[in-house]
Design an enzyme around this catalytic site. Structure first.
Site, short mmCIF file in Angstrom:
data_model
loop_
_atom_site.label_atom_id
_atom_site.label_comp_id
_atom_site.label_asym_id
_atom_site.label_seq_id
_atom_site.Cartn_x
_atom_site.Cartn_y
_atom_site.Cartn_z
CB SER A 1 16.26 -43.03 94.68
OG SER A 1 15.64 -43.85 93.21
CG HIS B 1 17.82 -47.77 95.05
ND1 HIS B 1 16.45 -47.96 95.68
CD2 HIS B 1 17.69 -46.89 94.55
CE1 HIS B 1 15.56 -47.05 95.16
NE2 HIS B 1 16.41 -46.47 94.66
CG HIS C 1 13.46 -49.11 90.28
ND1 HIS C 1 14.70 -49.55 91.04
CD2 HIS C 1 12.78 -48.04 90.94
CE1 HIS C 1 15.40 -48.49 91.96
NE2 HIS C 1 14.35 -47.68 91.85
CB ALA D 1 12.79 -40.31 94.83
CG MET E 1 11.91 -43.79 86.58
SD MET E 1 13.22 -44.17 86.40
CE MET E 1 13.48 -42.22 85.41
O1 LIG Z 1 11.50 -44.79 92.95
P1 LIG Z 1 12.38 -44.61 93.23
O2 LIG Z 1 13.19 -46.14 93.38
O3 LIG Z 1 12.71 -43.46 94.84
O4 LIG Z 1 13.50 -44.09 92.38
C1 LIG Z 1 13.31 -43.29 91.50
O5 LIG Z 1 14.52 -41.90 91.25
C2 LIG Z 1 14.98 -43.03 90.28
C3 LIG Z 1 15.28 -41.89 89.70
O6 LIG Z 1 16.27 -40.40 89.97
C4 LIG Z 1 14.40 -43.60 89.58
O7 LIG Z 1 14.65 -44.81 90.17
C5 LIG Z 1 13.26 -42.98 90.77
O8 LIG Z 1 12.14 -44.20 90.32
N1 LIG Z 2 10.21 -41.03 85.97
C1 LIG Z 2 10.91 -40.16 86.78
N2 LIG Z 2 11.55 -40.12 87.86
C2 LIG Z 2 11.71 -39.92 89.33
N3 LIG Z 2 12.37 -39.86 90.26
C3 LIG Z 2 12.44 -38.82 90.70
N4 LIG Z 2 12.33 -37.77 89.90
C4 LIG Z 2 11.61 -37.83 88.42
C5 LIG Z 2 11.51 -38.09 87.44
O1 LIG Z 2 11.07 -37.16 87.35
N5 LIG Z 2 10.34 -38.56 86.49
#
Ligand SMILES: O=P(O)(O)O[C@H]1O[C@H](CO)[C@@H](O)[C@H]1O
Ligand SMILES: Nc1nc2[nH]cnc2c(=O)[nH]1
Length: 291
Positions: A36, A67, A89, A119, A222
């Site tokens: 992200s 994305h 996701h 992220a 996630m």
């Molecule tokens: O893992 P990426 O795709 O970077 O994204 C992260 O950021 C999103 C939440 O802000 C969620 O989709 C989490 O998994």
């Molecule tokens: N689940 C989860 N995903 C993230 N992606 C970016 N920050 C977070 C967070 O604090 N929790």
């Protein structure tokens, strides 16, 4: 064209890989997945040929802000690469097979090494927003209840039924990334730790953050873990990095709340350093020794 249950089946993935290979002469050895807010990593590729996900047969579409939904082929110095500018996701409603299908396509394109970014929320109280964490291990929470990308019949053309995950994160690549990070002067914000995946899309409660922190996780997100498992199953080497975009809330005294805009902002803020890290690292990745 294809049924959902076979979303990452050999024939389906082969058809997509064949289509892509017919449209570009680039034969990628390194596959990159942008997390992200980290889509600008794709900009490091030269002589780009890009495909919108919507035009690629059998490919899912990106639905998450941050994305872009493009598959970019290109060269990084002399290394041929392919880059997912946007990942999938579980919370988007895709099956876990569909979420991980691009990783099998990487394999069929000839990719040897997968570099994943994400992220993540920092659970480790020593972490700061903007830290880059080299993932050394993961906790696959959905896997505890059987939500696993390798569930279902095993196709030996990809890999074995019971793959080990104790060597999921390649130690040589880990050392390489660490060395490059230090060399670039990133030592103060370079970490190594354990990433825990949850299903999302809601961020964690305070109790959930406390629980997974006690279980040994340094960061939470996630994504990534399903992709890592599928990449390892089919023998590609993996390096994965988390950008700590926010501090997970572990105290009821703390009024802060995780939000996606902050996640994207931190991504944009650190993108330059990640670009430099990848630009230096990729040409040094050893070739031809898949495990
Ligand atoms: O893992 P990426 O795709 O970077 O994204 C992260 O950021 C999103 C939440 O802000 C969620 O989709 C989490 O998994
Ligand atoms: N689940 C989860 N995903 C993230 N992606 C970016 N920050 C977070 C967070 O604090 N929790």
């Amino acid at each position: 064209m294809f049924s959902e249950s076979a979303a990452n089946g050999f024939e389906e993935c082969s058809a997509t890989a064949k289509w892509l290979l017919s449209k570009t002469e680039i034969r990628p050895l390194v596959g990159i997945v942008c997390g992200s807010g980290l889509g600008s990593l794709a900009d490091i590729l030269e002589d780009q040929i890009a495909f919108q996900y919507s035009e690629i047969p059998n490919f899912p579409k990106s639905t998450v802000h941050g994305h872009a939904g493009r598959l970019v082929f290109g060269m990084l110095k002399k290394t041929p690469c392919v880059c997912m500018q946007g990942r999938f996701h579980l919370y988007e409603g895709y099956s876990i097979q569909k979420v991980t299908m691009p990783i099998r396509i990487f394999k069929l394109l000839g990719v040897e090494t997968v570099l994943l970014t994400n992220a993540a929320g920092g659970l480790n109280q020593d972490y700061n927003v903007g830290d880059i964490m080299i993932i050394k291990d993961h906790i696959n929470m959905p896997g505890f209840v059987g939500i696993h990308p390798l569930s279902g019949p095993n196709d030996e053309r990809f890999g074995i039924r019971f793959p080990s995950m104790s060597d999921a994160y390649d130690r040589e690549l880990h050392q390489l990334a660490h060395g490059v990070g230090v060399e670039l002067g990133y030592g103060d914000f370079l970490r190594e730790g354990v990433y825990c995946v949850l299903g999302g899309p809601s961020f964690e409660t305070i109790a959930e953050c406390r629980l997974i922190n006690k279980l040994g996780a340094d960061a939470v997100g996630m994504s990534t873990v399903h992709e890592v498992i599928v990449a390892r199953h089919c023998g590609m080497r993996v390096l994965a990095l988390s950008l700590i975009t926010n501090k997970a809330v572990l105290s009821y005294e703390n009024q802060e709340k995780a939000n996606h805009e902050e996640v994207l902002q931190t991504g944009r803020w650190r993108a330059e350093q990640l670009v430099k890290l990848f630009t230096t690292l990729v040409p040094r990745i050893p070739r031809g020794n898949n495990t």
